[in-house]
Scaffold this motif. Structure first.
Motif, PDB file in Angstrom:
ATOM      1  N   PRO A 394      30.228 -24.241 -10.112  1.00  0.00           N
ATOM      2  CA  PRO A 394      31.495 -24.300  -9.144  1.00  0.00           C
ATOM      3  C   PRO A 394      31.950 -23.160  -8.960  1.00  0.00           C
ATOM      4  O   PRO A 394      32.689 -22.861  -7.677  1.00  0.00           O
ATOM      5  CB  PRO A 394      32.444 -25.167 -10.159  1.00  0.00           C
ATOM      6  N   VAL A 395      31.774 -22.025  -9.672  1.00  0.00           N
ATOM      7  CA  VAL A 395      32.079 -20.558  -9.314  1.00  0.00           C
ATOM      8  C   VAL A 395      31.282 -19.589 -10.236  1.00  0.00           C
ATOM      9  O   VAL A 395      30.961 -19.764 -11.322  1.00  0.00           O
ATOM     10  CB  VAL A 395      33.557 -20.363  -9.516  1.00  0.00           C
ATOM     11  N   SER A 396      30.912 -18.593  -9.423  1.00  0.00           N
ATOM     12  CA  SER A 396      30.241 -17.505  -9.958  1.00  0.00           C
ATOM     13  C   SER A 396      30.708 -16.145  -9.189  1.00  0.00           C
ATOM     14  O   SER A 396      31.268 -16.036  -8.133  1.00  0.00           O
ATOM     15  CB  SER A 396      28.684 -17.807  -9.750  1.00  0.00           C
ATOM     16  N   ARG A 397      30.541 -14.994 -10.051  1.00  0.00           N
ATOM     17  CA  ARG A 397      31.103 -13.779  -9.765  1.00  0.00           C
ATOM     18  C   ARG A 397      29.727 -12.951  -9.160  1.00  0.00           C
ATOM     19  O   ARG A 397      29.123 -12.753  -9.891  1.00  0.00           O
ATOM     20  CB  ARG A 397      31.872 -12.899 -10.803  1.00  0.00           C
ATOM     21  N   LEU A 398      30.116 -12.290  -8.038  1.00  0.00           N
ATOM     22  CA  LEU A 398      28.829 -11.514  -7.424  1.00  0.00           C
ATOM     23  C   LEU A 398      29.098 -10.222  -7.400  1.00  0.00           C
ATOM     24  O   LEU A 398      30.289  -9.632  -7.243  1.00  0.00           O
ATOM     25  CB  LEU A 398      28.711 -12.113  -6.049  1.00  0.00           C
ATOM     26  N   ASN A 464      31.024 -23.246  -5.262  1.00  0.00           N
ATOM     27  CA  ASN A 464      30.128 -24.616  -4.811  1.00  0.00           C
ATOM     28  C   ASN A 464      31.283 -25.915  -4.791  1.00  0.00           C
ATOM     29  O   ASN A 464      31.617 -26.328  -5.994  1.00  0.00           O
ATOM     30  CB  ASN A 464      29.170 -24.674  -5.915  1.00  0.00           C
ATOM     31  N   THR A 465      31.228 -26.224  -3.625  1.00  0.00           N
ATOM     32  CA  THR A 465      32.183 -27.382  -3.581  1.00  0.00           C
ATOM     33  C   THR A 465      31.213 -28.850  -3.493  1.00  0.00           C
ATOM     34  O   THR A 465      31.840 -29.752  -3.027  1.00  0.00           O
ATOM     35  CB  THR A 465      32.977 -27.297  -2.172  1.00  0.00           C
ATOM     36  N   GLY A 466      29.965 -28.483  -3.642  1.00  0.00           N
ATOM     37  CA  GLY A 466      29.274 -29.882  -3.544  1.00  0.00           C
ATOM     38  C   GLY A 466      28.752 -30.466  -4.781  1.00  0.00           C
ATOM     39  O   GLY A 466      29.824 -31.143  -5.447  1.00  0.00           O
ATOM     40  N   TRP A 467      27.827 -30.739  -5.186  1.00  0.00           N
ATOM     41  CA  TRP A 467      27.278 -31.659  -6.113  1.00  0.00           C
ATOM     42  C   TRP A 467      27.142 -30.996  -7.757  1.00  0.00           C
ATOM     43  O   TRP A 467      26.845 -29.921  -7.927  1.00  0.00           O
ATOM     44  CB  TRP A 467      25.992 -32.442  -5.856  1.00  0.00           C
ATOM     45  N   THR A 468      27.442 -31.911  -8.720  1.00  0.00           N
ATOM     46  CA  THR A 468      27.223 -31.179  -9.841  1.00  0.00           C
ATOM     47  C   THR A 468      26.576 -32.541 -10.800  1.00  0.00           C
ATOM     48  O   THR A 468      26.691 -33.884 -10.383  1.00  0.00           O
ATOM     49  CB  THR A 468      28.468 -31.132 -10.765  1.00  0.00           C
ATOM     50  N   ALA A 482      38.851 -29.451  -9.702  1.00  0.00           N
ATOM     51  CA  ALA A 482      38.230 -28.390 -10.264  1.00  0.00           C
ATOM     52  C   ALA A 482      37.985 -27.177  -9.318  1.00  0.00           C
ATOM     53  O   ALA A 482      38.017 -25.947  -9.825  1.00  0.00           O
ATOM     54  CB  ALA A 482      36.613 -28.818 -10.814  1.00  0.00           C
ATOM     55  N   THR A 483      37.658 -27.754  -8.066  1.00  0.00           N
ATOM     56  CA  THR A 483      37.609 -26.581  -7.062  1.00  0.00           C
ATOM     57  C   THR A 483      38.686 -25.839  -6.769  1.00  0.00           C
ATOM     58  O   THR A 483      38.740 -24.485  -6.701  1.00  0.00           O
ATOM     59  CB  THR A 483      37.057 -27.269  -5.708  1.00  0.00           C
ATOM     60  N   ARG A 484      39.976 -26.255  -6.932  1.00  0.00           N
ATOM     61  CA  ARG A 484      41.053 -25.726  -6.790  1.00  0.00           C
ATOM     62  C   ARG A 484      41.355 -24.798  -7.816  1.00  0.00           C
ATOM     63  O   ARG A 484      41.757 -23.737  -7.742  1.00  0.00           O
ATOM     64  CB  ARG A 484      42.277 -26.639  -6.324  1.00  0.00           C
ATOM     65  N   ALA A 485      41.095 -25.364  -9.057  1.00  0.00           N
ATOM     66  CA  ALA A 485      41.187 -24.364 -10.239  1.00  0.00           C
ATOM     67  C   ALA A 485      40.514 -23.191 -10.241  1.00  0.00           C
ATOM     68  O   ALA A 485      40.857 -22.250 -10.582  1.00  0.00           O
ATOM     69  CB  ALA A 485      40.934 -25.280 -11.455  1.00  0.00           C
ATOM     70  N   CYS A 486      39.236 -23.365  -9.767  1.00  0.00           N
ATOM     71  CA  CYS A 486      38.458 -22.085  -9.465  1.00  0.00           C
ATOM     72  C   CYS A 486      38.840 -21.231  -8.313  1.00  0.00           C
ATOM     73  O   CYS A 486      39.081 -20.006  -8.824  1.00  0.00           O
ATOM     74  CB  CYS A 486      36.880 -22.611  -9.045  1.00  0.00           C
ATOM     75  N   VAL A 487      39.191 -21.659  -7.206  1.00  0.00           N
ATOM     76  CA  VAL A 487      40.021 -21.041  -6.315  1.00  0.00           C
ATOM     77  C   VAL A 487      41.511 -20.209  -7.027  1.00  0.00           C
ATOM     78  O   VAL A 487      41.488 -19.070  -6.760  1.00  0.00           O
ATOM     79  CB  VAL A 487      40.493 -21.649  -5.171  1.00  0.00           C
ATOM     80  N   GLN A 520      30.782 -28.358 -19.282  1.00  0.00           N
ATOM     81  CA  GLN A 520      29.792 -28.641 -18.683  1.00  0.00           C
ATOM     82  C   GLN A 520      29.494 -28.501 -17.391  1.00  0.00           C
ATOM     83  O   GLN A 520      28.398 -28.619 -16.770  1.00  0.00           O
ATOM     84  CB  GLN A 520      29.391 -30.016 -19.218  1.00  0.00           C
ATOM     85  N   VAL A 521      30.662 -28.688 -16.854  1.00  0.00           N
ATOM     86  CA  VAL A 521      30.685 -28.576 -15.015  1.00  0.00           C
ATOM     87  C   VAL A 521      30.497 -26.944 -14.754  1.00  0.00           C
ATOM     88  O   VAL A 521      29.790 -26.654 -13.895  1.00  0.00           O
ATOM     89  CB  VAL A 521      32.055 -29.000 -14.472  1.00  0.00           C
ATOM     90  N   LEU A 522      31.051 -25.901 -15.711  1.00  0.00           N
ATOM     91  CA  LEU A 522      30.662 -24.810 -15.268  1.00  0.00           C
ATOM     92  C   LEU A 522      29.468 -24.194 -15.511  1.00  0.00           C
ATOM     93  O   LEU A 522      29.010 -23.204 -14.707  1.00  0.00           O
ATOM     94  CB  LEU A 522      31.803 -23.617 -16.119  1.00  0.00           C
ATOM     95  N   ASN A 523      28.626 -24.666 -16.288  1.00  0.00           N
ATOM     96  CA  ASN A 523      27.385 -24.614 -16.670  1.00  0.00           C
ATOM     97  C   ASN A 523      26.552 -25.977 -16.135  1.00  0.00           C
ATOM     98  O   ASN A 523      26.429 -26.730 -16.621  1.00  0.00           O
ATOM     99  CB  ASN A 523      26.952 -24.682 -18.178  1.00  0.00           C
ATOM    100  N   PRO A 524      26.192 -25.660 -14.860  1.00  0.00           N
ATOM    101  CA  PRO A 524      25.553 -26.757 -14.104  1.00  0.00           C
ATOM    102  C   PRO A 524      24.382 -27.300 -14.774  1.00  0.00           C
ATOM    103  O   PRO A 524      24.180 -28.738 -14.760  1.00  0.00           O
ATOM    104  CB  PRO A 524      25.268 -26.079 -12.533  1.00  0.00           C
ATOM    105  N   ARG A 525      23.517 -26.551 -15.579  1.00  0.00           N
ATOM    106  CA  ARG A 525      22.399 -27.086 -16.306  1.00  0.00           C
ATOM    107  C   ARG A 525      22.876 -28.031 -17.422  1.00  0.00           C
ATOM    108  O   ARG A 525      22.230 -29.068 -17.587  1.00  0.00           O
ATOM    109  CB  ARG A 525      21.638 -26.261 -16.801  1.00  0.00           C
ATOM    110  N   ALA A 526      23.889 -27.760 -18.039  1.00  0.00           N
ATOM    111  CA  ALA A 526      24.611 -28.713 -18.978  1.00  0.00           C
ATOM    112  C   ALA A 526      24.977 -29.846 -18.453  1.00  0.00           C
ATOM    113  O   ALA A 526      24.925 -31.017 -19.192  1.00  0.00           O
ATOM    114  CB  ALA A 526      25.697 -27.975 -19.576  1.00  0.00           C
TER     115      ALA A 526
END
Length: 566
Positions: A394-398, A464-468, A482-487, A520-526
């Motif tokens: 949902p969010v990553s730092r570049l 990412n505002t898409g799927w999890t 979750a998206t608003r919290a990331c923003v 588990q949302v922050l870690n998409p694999r989980a």
């Protein structure tokens, strides 16, 4: 507005309207009647060859525009007084009919290809002369908008829009920067002129080597463009945006397809994203001031809006899901291709004419807009993607290099369809999140952005505002909360206090914890029940990124490929 935008409901009410005047809010006098001009007094005859129209309506105040629209029977009035028009056969831009004249010296700087298609000077001359002839033989009354593109006085461009229809004058007045007074434009010298001859059809287009009887042709050297065959208002707006994408980077000024807002403390943020990612919605934060929703520049003084208004999609719009936009649709706004019911109310759910129903309105119709149309150098930049593969967090730092890689990639994904059983998403890569409007090679914009980021220590994030929990058809859409919290974590800087791990394929940093976002949302694999399938899908998406990026690797261009997935 986007599909993502339709589902957003803001819990907080918009901040109180500020009393400061909006940029060019007074326009050329909302109440005073405009004085009639002539083609000679404005120098249009010598500049364009248009000599015959006896009436030239220049920068009409909104009440007069409304009068002309009704008198000319150009559309219909809704119950609350908003004017609504149909743009005819074309309810969107016609990108395959857009051309640039292939001539020196611009031919050495334009990035020729599918986006920027060249035509010979004699083809342009043919179309141009048809447009001028139409005005001289068939038009008695025409409209001229003289104003600006860009709120920054040091970086803006003077634009002149010539139209035959009052509603197209209305559109230009909404979308560009309106002068404050008649005196301000007494000796107006346009940097670029658009002649909109929408009623002209080029029946000889095959002989001219054109795609259809529609033509939108830009002549960089003559500072002129002509539009024929299409009534769609967005051609004028995006045409000038394309020219800003040409002029500004050559002067070291960044041109961007993004939205921008500003915090109460003055911090500025940019939001890049393609349709469906939530760019417009997420920048319309009730606790921040909206600078603009679509097109901006970044010069030595900071961020500035190109426009004096907003151009939003209205499909499925309601007061509950987007109160700010809904309330902005009133007198002086202009609806396009919206079906009006028998009682005079717009039906935003009716897509029988097009799904691309739209509204343009002056930006001051949004209560919490930033009156100056400008902001400081951005603290944060957010790249929005709707990843229907369900791979990206949902969010990553570049890092700086990763930011350039994702900026050039301009990734989002579209679902293959909405019917049951369709699970395979389709990737959509659009360079710099606006490939359709880039006039220079994409790496030119990336190089310039990289310099800006380094100089002003701007942080970049991918959201990412898409799927999890799986791709489209298996997982679920990322929650709005979750998206608003990331923003919010990005904007207030609290995300930098989190513990980060590196994604082993994409390389970006992923926070291990954030308030209001499940781990588990922050870690998409989980979030995936089938870990092996996630791993395979991630590798598949990484391969798509790498294949797409090959086109940016060329001699003389900066190679950012090493910052992509491994």
């Amino acid at each position: 507005m986007t599909a993502f935008a339709r589902s957003v409901v803001f819990a907080a009410r918009p901040m109180a309207t500020r009393t400061a005047l909006s940029v060019r809010r007074t326009s050329i006098l909302h109440t005073k009647r405009a004085m009639m001009a002539t083609v000679s007094s404005l120098g249009i005859d010598k500049a364009t060859g248009i000599t015959k129209p006896s009436k030239v309506h220049r920068n009409l105040p909104y009440p007069e525009v409304f009068e002309h629209e009704q008198k000319n029977k150009e559309g219909e009035v809704t119950k609350n007084g908003t004017f609504c028009v149909s743009t005819g056969a074309f309810t969107g831009r016609s990108p395959k009919d857009k051309y640039f004249v292939h001539q020196s010296p611009s031919c050495d700087t334009l990035d020729w290809g599918k986006i920027n298609v060249g035509v010979a000077p004699d083809v342009y001359k043919n179309i141009y002369e048809k447009a001028v002839k139409h005005y001289n033989e068939n038009v008695d009354s025409m409209y001229v908008f003289d104003g600006y593109c860009g709120t920054s006085p040091k970086s803006r461009k003077n634009v002149r829009i010539i139209t035959e229809l009052a509603w197209q004058h209305h559109f230009a007045k909404n979308m560009f920067i309106r002068p404050d007074s008649e005196k301000e434009v007494e000796n107006f010298n346009p940097d670029f002129t658009i002649i909109n001859a929408c009623k002209v059809l080029n029946k000889d287009y095959k002989e001219l080597g054109l795609n259809s009887d529609v033509a939108v042709i830009f002549n960089v050297e003559e500072k002129m463009a002509v539009i024929t065959g299409t009534w769609y208002g967005g051609e004028m707006k995006k045409g000038i945006f394309s020219m800003m994408n040409y002029w500004l980077p050559l002067d070291g000024i960044m041109a961007m397809h993004c939205s921008a807002n500003k915090g109460k403390g003055g911090d500025t943020a940019l939001f890049f994203g393609l349709s469906g990612t939530g760019k417009t919605t997420l920048s319309a934060d009730p606790d921040r001031y909206l600078i603009g929703d679509d097109e901006h520049g970044w010069d030595d003084h900071g961020i500035f809006n190109f426009e004096g208004g907003c151009y939003a999609k209205t499909v499925n719009l309601s007061k509950d899901n987007e109160p700010e936009i809904y309330d902005a649709i009133k007198r002086d706004a202009l609806l396009e291709n919206v079906i009006i019911k028998s009682d005079g109310e717009p039906d935003y759910t009716d897509t029988s004419r097009t799904e691309n129903t739209r509204v343009s309105y002056p930006i001051y119709h949004i209560d919490n807009h930033e009156p100056s149309g400008m902001g400081g150098h951005p603290t944060s930049i957010i790249f929005l993607t709707c990843d229907a593969f369900g791979v990206l967090p949902p969010v990553s730092r570049l890092s700086g290099g990763q930011a350039m890689y994702h900026f050039l990639s301009g990734y989002t994904a579209k679902v293959a369809g909405t019917e049951r059983g369709v699970t395979e998403p389709t990737p959509n890569f659009s360079a710099c999140f606006g490939a359709a409007f880039l006039t220079l090679h994409p790496t030119k914009y990336a190089d310039l952005l990289q310099k800006k980021l380094d100089k002003h220590q701007t942080q970049c994030f991918l959201i990412n505002t898409g799927w999890t929990g799986g791709g489209y058809g298996v997982g679920k859409r990322m929650s709005i909360k979750a998206t608003r919290a990331c923003v919010n974590a990005v904007l207030d800087g609290s995300i930098n206090k989190a513990n980060f791990t590196n994604d082993e394929v994409f390389g970006f940093e992923v926070p291990a914890e954030l308030p209001e976002v499940p781990a588990q949302v922050l870690n998409p694999r989980a979030a995936w029940s089938d870990k092996e399938k996630y791993d395979n899908t991630r590798i598949k998406l990484a391969g798509m990124f790498k294949d797409n990026f090959k086109k940016f690797i060329k001699e003389g261009a900066t190679d950012y490929s090493s910052y992509g997935p491994k």
